[in-house]
Design a protein around this motif. Structure first.
Motif, PDB file in Angstrom:
ATOM      1  N   ASN A  51     -18.174  84.792  51.351  1.00  0.00           N
ATOM      2  CA  ASN A  51     -18.012  86.245  51.355  1.00  0.00           C
ATOM      3  C   ASN A  51     -18.466  86.869  50.043  1.00  0.00           C
ATOM      4  O   ASN A  51     -19.036  87.965  50.042  1.00  0.00           O
ATOM      5  N   ALA A  52     -18.254  86.175  48.945  1.00  0.00           N
ATOM      6  CA  ALA A  52     -18.771  86.684  47.658  1.00  0.00           C
ATOM      7  C   ALA A  52     -20.299  86.731  47.696  1.00  0.00           C
ATOM      8  O   ALA A  52     -20.919  87.724  47.284  1.00  0.00           O
ATOM      9  N   ALA A  53     -20.902  85.671  48.214  1.00  0.00           N
ATOM     10  CA  ALA A  53     -22.362  85.627  48.321  1.00  0.00           C
ATOM     11  C   ALA A  53     -22.869  86.669  49.305  1.00  0.00           C
ATOM     12  O   ALA A  53     -23.916  87.289  49.087  1.00  0.00           O
ATOM     13  N   LEU A  54     -22.138  86.871  50.400  1.00  0.00           N
ATOM     14  CA  LEU A  54     -22.534  87.848  51.407  1.00  0.00           C
ATOM     15  C   LEU A  54     -22.645  89.242  50.804  1.00  0.00           C
ATOM     16  O   LEU A  54     -23.622  89.955  51.050  1.00  0.00           O
ATOM     17  N   ALA A  55     -21.680  89.629  50.009  1.00  0.00           N
ATOM     18  CA  ALA A  55     -21.734  90.944  49.369  1.00  0.00           C
ATOM     19  C   ALA A  55     -22.971  91.066  48.497  1.00  0.00           C
ATOM     20  O   ALA A  55     -23.682  92.079  48.541  1.00  0.00           O
ATOM     21  N   ASP A  56     -23.247  90.041  47.723  1.00  0.00           N
ATOM     22  CA  ASP A  56     -24.416  90.071  46.839  1.00  0.00           C
ATOM     23  C   ASP A  56     -25.724  90.073  47.624  1.00  0.00           C
ATOM     24  O   ASP A  56     -26.668  90.782  47.263  1.00  0.00           O
ATOM     25  N   LEU A  57     -25.785  89.289  48.685  1.00  0.00           N
ATOM     26  CA  LEU A  57     -27.006  89.235  49.502  1.00  0.00           C
ATOM     27  C   LEU A  57     -27.280  90.579  50.183  1.00  0.00           C
ATOM     28  O   LEU A  57     -28.426  91.036  50.228  1.00  0.00           O
ATOM     29  N   ILE A  58     -26.242  91.203  50.702  1.00  0.00           N
ATOM     30  CA  ILE A  58     -26.423  92.515  51.332  1.00  0.00           C
ATOM     31  C   ILE A  58     -26.826  93.547  50.293  1.00  0.00           C
ATOM     32  O   ILE A  58     -27.727  94.364  50.526  1.00  0.00           O
ATOM     33  N   ASP A  59     -26.190  93.502  49.121  1.00  0.00           N
ATOM     34  CA  ASP A  59     -26.540  94.428  48.049  1.00  0.00           C
ATOM     35  C   ASP A  59     -28.000  94.233  47.637  1.00  0.00           C
ATOM     36  O   ASP A  59     -28.756  95.209  47.488  1.00  0.00           O
ATOM     37  N   LEU A  60     -28.412  92.986  47.457  1.00  0.00           N
ATOM     38  CA  LEU A  60     -29.798  92.720  47.071  1.00  0.00           C
ATOM     39  C   LEU A  60     -30.762  93.158  48.170  1.00  0.00           C
ATOM     40  O   LEU A  60     -31.815  93.734  47.882  1.00  0.00           O
ATOM     41  N   LEU A  82     -23.645  92.197  41.558  1.00  0.00           N
ATOM     42  CA  LEU A  82     -24.939  92.623  41.025  1.00  0.00           C
ATOM     43  C   LEU A  82     -24.830  94.001  40.380  1.00  0.00           C
ATOM     44  O   LEU A  82     -24.030  94.828  40.808  1.00  0.00           O
ATOM     45  N   ALA A  83     -25.687  94.220  39.398  1.00  0.00           N
ATOM     46  CA  ALA A  83     -25.756  95.538  38.768  1.00  0.00           C
ATOM     47  C   ALA A  83     -26.264  96.547  39.790  1.00  0.00           C
ATOM     48  O   ALA A  83     -27.078  96.219  40.656  1.00  0.00           O
ATOM     49  N   ALA A  84     -25.793  97.774  39.671  1.00  0.00           N
ATOM     50  CA  ALA A  84     -26.236  98.829  40.582  1.00  0.00           C
ATOM     51  C   ALA A  84     -27.746  99.008  40.461  1.00  0.00           C
ATOM     52  O   ALA A  84     -28.304  98.973  39.360  1.00  0.00           O
ATOM     53  N   TYR A  85     -28.399  99.206  41.602  1.00  0.00           N
ATOM     54  CA  TYR A  85     -29.844  99.387  41.600  1.00  0.00           C
ATOM     55  C   TYR A  85     -30.162 100.838  41.282  1.00  0.00           C
ATOM     56  O   TYR A  85     -29.596 101.747  41.889  1.00  0.00           O
ATOM     57  N   ARG A 114     -32.016  91.067  39.411  1.00  0.00           N
ATOM     58  CA  ARG A 114     -30.992  90.849  40.429  1.00  0.00           C
ATOM     59  C   ARG A 114     -31.188  89.521  41.160  1.00  0.00           C
ATOM     60  O   ARG A 114     -30.218  88.842  41.475  1.00  0.00           O
ATOM     61  N   TYR A 115     -32.435  89.158  41.422  1.00  0.00           N
ATOM     62  CA  TYR A 115     -32.696  87.843  42.026  1.00  0.00           C
ATOM     63  C   TYR A 115     -32.214  86.733  41.098  1.00  0.00           C
ATOM     64  O   TYR A 115     -31.608  85.750  41.552  1.00  0.00           O
ATOM     65  N   ALA A 116     -32.482  86.865  39.807  1.00  0.00           N
ATOM     66  CA  ALA A 116     -32.058  85.833  38.853  1.00  0.00           C
ATOM     67  C   ALA A 116     -30.534  85.727  38.812  1.00  0.00           C
ATOM     68  O   ALA A 116     -29.986  84.616  38.784  1.00  0.00           O
ATOM     69  N   ALA A 117     -29.860  86.868  38.825  1.00  0.00           N
ATOM     70  CA  ALA A 117     -28.392  86.851  38.792  1.00  0.00           C
ATOM     71  C   ALA A 117     -27.832  86.187  40.050  1.00  0.00           C
ATOM     72  O   ALA A 117     -26.927  85.350  39.968  1.00  0.00           O
ATOM     73  N   LEU A 118     -28.380  86.537  41.208  1.00  0.00           N
ATOM     74  CA  LEU A 118     -27.886  85.949  42.448  1.00  0.00           C
ATOM     75  C   LEU A 118     -28.253  84.464  42.545  1.00  0.00           C
ATOM     76  O   LEU A 118     -27.461  83.661  43.045  1.00  0.00           O
ATOM     77  N   ALA A 119     -29.402  84.096  42.041  1.00  0.00           N
ATOM     78  CA  ALA A 119     -29.773  82.678  42.038  1.00  0.00           C
ATOM     79  C   ALA A 119     -28.780  81.864  41.204  1.00  0.00           C
ATOM     80  O   ALA A 119     -28.409  80.745  41.579  1.00  0.00           O
ATOM     81  N   THR A 120     -28.331  82.423  40.102  1.00  0.00           N
ATOM     82  CA  THR A 120     -27.358  81.739  39.244  1.00  0.00           C
ATOM     83  C   THR A 120     -26.035  81.536  39.965  1.00  0.00           C
ATOM     84  O   THR A 120     -25.488  80.427  39.991  1.00  0.00           O
ATOM     85  N   THR A 121     -25.497  82.598  40.574  1.00  0.00           N
ATOM     86  CA  THR A 121     -24.212  82.454  41.262  1.00  0.00           C
ATOM     87  C   THR A 121     -24.353  81.582  42.516  1.00  0.00           C
ATOM     88  O   THR A 121     -23.393  80.909  42.900  1.00  0.00           O
ATOM     89  N   THR A 122     -25.529  81.556  43.102  1.00  0.00           N
ATOM     90  CA  THR A 122     -25.750  80.705  44.269  1.00  0.00           C
ATOM     91  C   THR A 122     -25.730  79.238  43.870  1.00  0.00           C
ATOM     92  O   THR A 122     -25.135  78.399  44.568  1.00  0.00           O
ATOM     93  N   ARG A 123     -26.353  78.910  42.758  1.00  0.00           N
ATOM     94  CA  ARG A 123     -26.303  77.513  42.281  1.00  0.00           C
ATOM     95  C   ARG A 123     -24.860  77.118  41.941  1.00  0.00           C
ATOM     96  O   ARG A 123     -24.442  75.981  42.212  1.00  0.00           O
ATOM     97  N   ASP A 137     -35.163  81.528  44.472  1.00  0.00           N
ATOM     98  CA  ASP A 137     -36.028  81.043  43.389  1.00  0.00           C
ATOM     99  C   ASP A 137     -37.501  81.314  43.678  1.00  0.00           C
ATOM    100  O   ASP A 137     -38.262  81.665  42.774  1.00  0.00           O
ATOM    101  N   LYS A 138     -37.904  81.165  44.932  1.00  0.00           N
ATOM    102  CA  LYS A 138     -39.299  81.430  45.272  1.00  0.00           C
ATOM    103  C   LYS A 138     -39.620  82.910  45.109  1.00  0.00           C
ATOM    104  O   LYS A 138     -40.667  83.270  44.556  1.00  0.00           O
ATOM    105  N   ALA A 139     -38.729  83.770  45.560  1.00  0.00           N
ATOM    106  CA  ALA A 139     -38.949  85.211  45.401  1.00  0.00           C
ATOM    107  C   ALA A 139     -38.964  85.586  43.921  1.00  0.00           C
ATOM    108  O   ALA A 139     -39.794  86.398  43.488  1.00  0.00           O
ATOM    109  N   LEU A 140     -38.073  84.996  43.145  1.00  0.00           N
ATOM    110  CA  LEU A 140     -38.039  85.272  41.707  1.00  0.00           C
ATOM    111  C   LEU A 140     -39.354  84.860  41.068  1.00  0.00           C
ATOM    112  O   LEU A 140     -39.920  85.595  40.234  1.00  0.00           O
TER     113      LEU A 140
END
Length: 160
Positions: free
Chosen positions: A24-33, A94-97, A114-123, A149-152
């Motif tokens: 659920n934490a990841a879901l919020a970040d993925l939807i935000d991104l 994530l920081a507000a866009y 934002r991709y880098a931040a989410l990649a970090t929390t995903t790892r 990582d590929k998108a980043l």
């Protein structure tokens, strides 16, 4: 903290609860991104418009798949996905866009951050799900990590 529904999934309750919270934490970040990517897709301007407009659309489609996989894994574990606008707004890490961006490279920079931040929390979530004993959720996070990582990499290539 999540409440679990009854399921025949034989993963232990503690592992399921830990994974539901991670998911659920990841879901919020993925939807935000994904919302940030859509903002960039709609608003990008400049000499790289055509390429970035298409790239952002590709990223949005990839994130939609990750969002769906993540939410469905929550349900598989007996949880409830927390994906309403209000839930996402309250939970995103994530920081507000910036809503006023137009310049293509500024969008690329904002998305790369934002991709880098989410990649970090995903790892981190890969390790936490593995530690909780949920290899399948760890595997889901691993797949998401590869996508991020590929998108980043592609965003950073635009930045030189």
């Amino acid at each position: 903290m999540a409440k679990l529904s009854k399921t025949r999934n034989t993963l232990g309750e503690n592992a399921r609860l830990a994974s539901v919270n991670l998911l659920n934490a990841a879901l919020a970040d993925l939807i935000d991104l994904s919302n940030a990517v859509k903002m960039a897709h709609w608003n990008v301007k400049g000499p790289q418009f055509a390429a970035l407009h298409l790239l952002f659309e590709t990223f949005y489609d990839q994130l939609a798949e990750a969002v769906d996989d993540t939410a469905e894994r929550v349900v598989q574990l007996g949880g409830t996905p927390e994906g309403t606008t209000q839930q996402v707004g309250a939970a995103t890490r994530l920081a507000a866009y910036p809503a006023d961006l137009k310049d293509g490279i500024k969008h690329v920079t904002a998305l790369a951050e934002r991709y880098a931040a989410l990649a970090t929390t995903t790892r981190e979530a890969i390790d936490a799900a593995d530690e909780a004993g949920d290899a399948d959720t760890a595997d889901l996070f691993t797949a998401t990590s590869r996508t991020l990582d590929k998108a980043l990499w592609m965003l950073e290539a635009h930045l030189g």
